[in-house]
Design an enzyme around this catalytic site. Structure first.
Site, PDB file in Angstrom:
ATOM      1  N   HIS A 175      53.926  21.047  35.946  1.00 24.41           N
ATOM      2  CA  HIS A 175      52.584  20.434  35.885  1.00 24.41           C
ATOM      3  C   HIS A 175      52.651  19.095  36.639  1.00 24.41           C
ATOM      4  O   HIS A 175      52.583  18.032  36.038  1.00 24.41           O
ATOM      5  CB  HIS A 175      52.193  20.236  34.414  1.00 24.41           C
ATOM      6  N   GLN A 182      49.976  16.201  36.264  1.00 20.86           N
ATOM      7  CA  GLN A 182      50.057  15.522  34.971  1.00 20.86           C
ATOM      8  C   GLN A 182      51.087  14.393  35.016  1.00 20.86           C
ATOM      9  O   GLN A 182      50.813  13.266  34.595  1.00 20.86           O
ATOM     10  CB  GLN A 182      50.448  16.542  33.882  1.00 20.86           C
ATOM     11  N   ARG A 204      44.487  11.162  35.032  1.00 14.50           N
ATOM     12  CA  ARG A 204      44.562  12.456  35.723  1.00 14.50           C
ATOM     13  C   ARG A 204      43.652  12.426  36.951  1.00 14.50           C
ATOM     14  O   ARG A 204      44.042  12.813  38.048  1.00 14.50           O
ATOM     15  CB  ARG A 204      44.133  13.599  34.792  1.00 14.50           C
TER      16      ARG A 204
HETATM   17  N1  NVA Z   1      52.810  22.786  27.969  1.00 11.22           N
HETATM   18  C1  NVA Z   1      51.366  22.876  27.849  1.00 11.22           C
HETATM   19  C2  NVA Z   1      50.717  21.843  28.707  1.00 11.22           C
HETATM   20  C3  NVA Z   1      49.211  21.802  28.615  1.00 11.22           C
HETATM   21  C4  NVA Z   1      48.600  20.757  29.492  1.00 11.22           C
HETATM   22  C5  NVA Z   1      50.921  24.265  28.243  1.00 11.22           C
HETATM   23  O1  NVA Z   1      51.405  24.776  29.256  1.00 11.22           O
HETATM   24  O2  NVA Z   1      50.086  24.839  27.527  1.00 11.22           O
HETATM   25  N1   CP Z   2      46.696  18.030  30.178  1.00 11.77           N
HETATM   26  C1   CP Z   2      46.031  19.064  30.676  1.00 11.77           C
HETATM   27  O1   CP Z   2      46.365  19.656  31.718  1.00 11.77           O
HETATM   28  O2   CP Z   2      44.913  19.391  29.954  1.00 11.77           O
HETATM   29  P1   CP Z   2      44.037  20.702  30.127  1.00 11.77           P
HETATM   30  O3   CP Z   2      44.892  21.869  29.759  1.00 11.77           O
HETATM   31  O4   CP Z   2      42.877  20.524  29.180  1.00 11.77           O
HETATM   32  O5   CP Z   2      43.585  20.798  31.555  1.00 11.77           O
END
Ligand code: NVA
Ligand code: CP
Length: 305
Positions: free
Chosen positions: A130, A133, A290
């Site tokens: 990610h 993030q 973000r």
């Molecule tokens: N580890 C979490 C992050 C969400 C922003 C997921 O992948 O659901």
């Molecule tokens: N932190 C993040 O990516 O949030 P969402 O899953 O709501 O986009």
């Protein structure tokens, strides 16, 4: 050559620093309502195979504020990799849009999307990482601390996609990164090796919350069961019981420690309500950033600086 942003390691250390400074500049421009429209007459396709609040709203609003138009395509709209081949979507969307952002399950799919797109592709989360993030997170730490020197970031929880992006960042800029997780929930060895090979940061993987959080400038956590793992939530709740970030853990570091969470948080599980609401919790600055970090990433890879 078009540029993608699929991993933090797609940027050099200099590019990471430039992006952080650019994010601050663009943030100031948006706050003061200065006219700044690098994406005028541009469109961004946003493909979501998983749910999202922050990623959708921050990309859609951010791209709009920079003069462009963003289109949302939800899990049932495309069926990427199922209804239609990833490489076909890549070429079709490249014909309509100036940039593609995608949140997908399979990391291979985002690599394939980027390979076959003629426009820049931004990773809005995969099962593996990610990167947007963690760029927002480090921007937030930078703003709060004023420096990234002598920094110990301690992640407590599942060694998941968030951790892989923290490790990628540690392969580019120096800091101490500790991942405190239950046995069997460690991050990918290859991501850890990337940091070790880069040799600029210290990385520690431990199963001991008490020792791990000692001296932390930041304690960070995430859900115990990520998207796509929700059927494991009950089992994981037992395994992760000692890894909850609560007031006692926050007070045990021997330092002024900031609390961070990528959100969405499951209050009462990985983090208590009290920690989320405490004055040293910077989760909402982090969420706002973000948009600012991503705006800078998009401006940078599109060469609009
Ligand atoms: N580890 C979490 C992050 C969400 C922003 C997921 O992948 O659901
Ligand atoms: N932190 C993040 O990516 O949030 P969402 O899953 O709501 O986009």
């Amino acid at each position: 050559m078009k540029r993608d942003f699929l991993h933090i390691t797609d940027f050099t250390a200099d590019e990471i620093w430039e992006t952080l400074e650019l994010a601050k500049e663009i943030k100031a421009k948006l706050k003061s309502r200065e006219k700044y429209k690098p994406f005028q007459d541009h469109s961004l396709a946003m493909i979501f195979a998983k749910p999202s609040a922050r990623t959708r709203v921050s990309f859609e609003t951010g791209f709009f504020r920079l003069g462009g138009h963003a289109l949302y395509l939800g899990p049932s709209d495309i069926g990427i990799g199922k209804r239609e081949a990833v490489k076909d979507i890549a070429r079709v969307f490249s014909g309509y849009n100036d940039m593609i952002m995608a949140r997908l399950f399979d990391h291979q799919h985002i690599l394939e999307l980027a390979e076959f797109s003629s426009v820049p592709v931004v990773n809005g989360l995969t099962d593996y990482n990610h990167p947007c993030q963690i760029m927002a997170d480090i921007l937030t730490v930078y703003e709060h601390r004023g420096t990234l020197d002598d920094m110990k970031i301690v992640y407590v929880g599942d060694g998941n996609n968030i951790v892989h992006s923290w490790l990628h960042l540690a392969a580019r800029i120096p800091f101490h990164f500790t991942c405190v997780c239950p046995e069997g929930f460690e991050p990918d060895e290859s991501a850890v090796k990337l940091v070790e090979d880069a040799g600029i940061s210290t990385v520690e993987i431990t199963h001991d919350p008490k020792g791990g959080v000692s001296g932390a400038n930041v304690i960070y956590t995430d859900v115990w069961a990520s998207m796509g793992q929700k059927e494991e939530a009950e089992v994981r709740e037992k395994i992760f019981a000692d890894f909850q970030v609560n007031s006692a853990m926050m007070a045990s570091t021997g330092k002024e420690t900031l609390f961070m969470h990528c959100l969405p948080a499951e209050r009462g599980r990985e983090v208590t309500d009290a920690v989320m609401e405490a004055p040293n919790s910077i989760v909402f600055d982090e969420a706002e950033n973000r948009m600012h970090a991503q705006n800078a990433i998009m401006v940078k890879i599109a060469g609009k600086m």
